[in-house]
Design a protein around this motif. Structure first.
Motif, PDB file in Angstrom:
ATOM      1  N   HIS A  55       0.645  -1.250   0.012  1.00 58.38           N
ATOM      2  CA  HIS A  55      -0.013   0.011   0.020  1.00 58.38           C
ATOM      3  C   HIS A  55       0.726   1.364  -0.090  1.00 58.38           C
ATOM      4  N   ASN A  57       2.077   4.554  -0.942  1.00 61.45           N
ATOM      5  CA  ASN A  57       1.561   5.793  -1.912  1.00 61.45           C
ATOM      6  C   ASN A  57       2.109   6.895  -1.308  1.00 61.45           C
ATOM      7  N   ASN A  67       1.824   6.971   2.692  1.00 57.35           N
ATOM      8  CA  ASN A  67       0.840   5.902   3.225  1.00 57.35           C
ATOM      9  C   ASN A  67       1.735   4.540   2.937  1.00 57.35           C
ATOM     10  N   THR A  69       2.636   0.339   4.404  1.00 58.87           N
ATOM     11  CA  THR A  69       2.666  -0.769   5.796  1.00 58.87           C
ATOM     12  C   THR A  69       4.292  -1.445   5.338  1.00 58.87           C
ATOM     13  N   VAL A 128       3.408   0.787  10.364  1.00 60.61           N
ATOM     14  CA  VAL A 128       2.454   1.319   9.358  1.00 60.61           C
ATOM     15  C   VAL A 128       2.612   2.989   9.365  1.00 60.61           C
ATOM     16  N   ARG A 130       0.751   6.171   8.343  1.00 55.96           N
ATOM     17  CA  ARG A 130      -0.636   6.892   8.150  1.00 55.96           C
ATOM     18  C   ARG A 130      -0.664   8.367   7.892  1.00 55.96           C
ATOM     19  N   ALA A 131      -0.476   8.583   6.602  1.00 53.33           N
ATOM     20  CA  ALA A 131      -0.336  10.116   6.174  1.00 53.33           C
ATOM     21  C   ALA A 131       0.800  10.817   6.948  1.00 53.33           C
TER      22      ALA A 131
END
Length: 204
Positions: A55, A57, A67, A69, A128, A130-131
């Motif tokens: 994922h 990106n 973003n 993982t 992870v 996340r943004a």
């Protein structure tokens, strides 16, 4: 009591205190020396043995963000014959680039665990992003990496540990490991050919 007598008594008490402190320091030093001679602790070794990212990106600057993982496998090797280790806490960080100022992309907490002597423990970690905000230059470089099909990151491990010999437990130490560069392919097939990356480990 005359002033001279009181002064002599204070001097005698002071000498006793100083002597006791010196003896305590010498005994502590002797205990450490005996411990080292008997146990002969060897350095702890860390290696990144597997890595995969999904994922992935990166948004365009300004206000670029990542973003992703990161799936990482680390091998923690305790080669000591008599010394086991207790990890009170362990955190893993994924950074982009080299050096202390490299931007942090992701973080993961690993539950504490006990590692026996002569044991290699495998840690499966999922970190992870996340943004995660990244600077414009880093965003452009990450986008270039995405197009190239692989990204090079720096993996850092920070842990709070103590050592055990039988029922004797040491004080707590800070352990840090730096693994770089960890080159991760963005295609699922790349995980099969991942080359292991040894880490630099320091305990203080």
């Amino acid at each position: 009591m005359p002033a001279t007598g009181r002064r002599s008594r204070r001097v005698a008490v002071l000498r006793c205190i100083v002597a006791a402190l010196v003896v305590t320091v010498l005994l502590a030093g002797l205990a450490v020396l005996v411990f080292w001679l008997v146990v002969r602790p060897k350095p702890i070794e860390y290696t990144v043995t597997g890595a995969l990212v999904k994922h992935f990106n990166i948004t365009a600057p300004p206000a670029a963000a990542l973003n992703a993982t990161f799936y990482l496998t680390l091998a923690a090797d305790n080669p000591n014959r008599r010394v086991s280790m207790r990890y009170e806490s362990l955190e893993l960080y994924v950074h982009y680039g080299e050096g202390e100022g490299a931007p942090q992309l992701a973080i993961a907490d690993v539950p504490g665990f006990h590692q026996p002597s002569r044991n290699e423990t495998r840690l499966e970690v999922r970190a992870v992003a996340r943004a995660a905000p990244v600077a414009d230059r880093a965003a452009r470089e990450l986008d270039h990496d995405r197009a190239a099909g692989q990204v090079a990151v720096q993996v850092r491990v920070s842990a709070r540990v103590c050592f055990e010999v039988g029922r004797v437990r040491s004080r707590h130490y800070d352990m840090r490991a730096v693994c770089s560069p960890v080159v991760i392919g963005l295609s699922p097939k790349s995980a099969r050919s991942f080359p292991s990356v040894p880490c630099d480990v320091a305990i203080s």
